[in-house]
Design a protein around this motif. Structure first.
Motif, PDB file in Angstrom:
ATOM      1  N   GLU A  88       5.587   0.737  -3.068  1.00  0.00           N
ATOM      2  CA  GLU A  88       4.687  -0.112  -3.827  1.00  0.00           C
ATOM      3  C   GLU A  88       3.427  -0.416  -3.005  1.00  0.00           C
ATOM      4  OE1 GLU A  88       7.906  -2.515  -6.628  1.00  0.00           O
ATOM      5  OE2 GLU A  88       6.628  -3.598  -5.241  1.00  0.00           O
ATOM      6  N   ARG A  89       2.382  -0.727  -3.723  1.00  0.00           N
ATOM      7  CA  ARG A  89       1.146  -1.149  -3.065  1.00  0.00           C
ATOM      8  C   ARG A  89       1.402  -2.461  -2.315  1.00  0.00           C
ATOM      9  NH1 ARG A  89      -3.311  -2.289  -7.276  1.00  0.00           N
ATOM     10  NH2 ARG A  89      -1.940  -4.089  -7.632  1.00  0.00           N
ATOM     11  N   GLU A  90       0.852  -2.556  -1.113  1.00  0.00           N
ATOM     12  CA  GLU A  90       1.041  -3.776  -0.340  1.00  0.00           C
ATOM     13  C   GLU A  90      -0.288  -4.282   0.202  1.00  0.00           C
ATOM     14  OE1 GLU A  90       3.183  -3.563   3.343  1.00  0.00           O
ATOM     15  OE2 GLU A  90       2.293  -1.650   3.931  1.00  0.00           O
ATOM     16  N   PHE A 103      -5.702  -3.163   0.629  1.00  0.00           N
ATOM     17  CA  PHE A 103      -4.321  -2.880   0.272  1.00  0.00           C
ATOM     18  C   PHE A 103      -4.023  -1.433   0.654  1.00  0.00           C
ATOM     19  CE2 PHE A 103      -3.065  -6.501  -2.440  1.00  0.00           C
ATOM     20  CZ  PHE A 103      -4.284  -7.143  -2.557  1.00  0.00           C
ATOM     21  N   ARG A 104      -2.762  -1.090   0.674  1.00  0.00           N
ATOM     22  CA  ARG A 104      -2.389   0.297   0.922  1.00  0.00           C
ATOM     23  C   ARG A 104      -1.146   0.650   0.115  1.00  0.00           C
ATOM     24  NH1 ARG A 104      -0.481  -0.195   7.293  1.00  0.00           N
ATOM     25  NH2 ARG A 104       1.446  -1.382   6.933  1.00  0.00           N
ATOM     26  N   THR A 129       0.469   5.333   7.524  1.00  0.00           N
ATOM     27  CA  THR A 129       0.021   6.377   6.612  1.00  0.00           C
ATOM     28  C   THR A 129       0.106   5.902   5.169  1.00  0.00           C
ATOM     29  OG1 THR A 129       0.642   8.176   8.103  1.00  0.00           O
ATOM     30  CG2 THR A 129       0.531   8.698   5.750  1.00  0.00           C
ATOM     31  N   ALA A 130      -1.006   5.992   4.464  1.00  0.00           N
ATOM     32  CA  ALA A 130      -1.080   5.506   3.086  1.00  0.00           C
ATOM     33  C   ALA A 130      -2.479   5.775   2.547  1.00  0.00           C
ATOM     34  CB  ALA A 130      -0.781   4.006   3.027  1.00  0.00           C
ATOM     35  N   VAL A 131      -2.618   5.559   1.256  1.00  0.00           N
ATOM     36  CA  VAL A 131      -3.954   5.457   0.660  1.00  0.00           C
ATOM     37  C   VAL A 131      -4.365   3.994   0.756  1.00  0.00           C
ATOM     38  CG1 VAL A 131      -5.356   5.751  -1.400  1.00  0.00           C
ATOM     39  CG2 VAL A 131      -3.511   7.376  -0.901  1.00  0.00           C
TER      40      VAL A 131
END
Length: 127
Positions: free
Chosen positions: A44-46, A37-38, A91-93
């Motif tokens: 929101e998390r996806e 997930f990211r 770009t994300a966690v």
């Protein structure tokens, strides 16, 4: 104690590649579907991708299909996410997660289906 530890994140230019790893411990890895997930800032998390217990089935969200590849090595208790042709919007966690409850052949895309989560690794794609 179950632990999922992600690694491999970093800063990369658009068009570049990264390979994320998620090492699992404290569980019988082959009993779990695994997902990536990211979560980007302010979003929101996806769901990104998932792989079945055996590794024979995979699933991707549309925006990464053809660019990302999920795989797993049950002997090493590790799941991977190869990310190619990266874009700034990637770009994300990034988090890995483990699911033991879903029926065989089902790879859940909702986060609430997953039992365990890693702490996340930052991926930043510059334009």
């Amino acid at each position: 104690q179950v632990q999922l530890v992600e690694s491999g994140g970093g800063l990369v230019q658009a068009g570049g590649s990264l390979r994320l790893s998620c090492a699992a411990s404290g569980l019988t890895f082959s009993y779990f579907n695994m997902g990536w997930f990211r979560q980007a800032p302010g979003k929101e998390r996806e769901f990104v991708s998932g792989i079945s217990r055996s590794g024979r089935s995979t699933y991707y969200t549309g925006s990464v299909k053809g660019r990302f590849t999920i795989s797993r090595d049950n002997a090493k208790n590790t799941v991977y996410l190869q990310m190619n042709s990266l874009k700034p919007e990637d770009t994300a966690v990034y988090y890995c997660a483990a699911d033991s409850q879903s029926p065989f052949s089902v790879i859940p895309t909702e986060g609430r289906a997953y039992d365990y989560w890693g702490q996340g690794t930052q991926v930043t794609v510059s334009s």
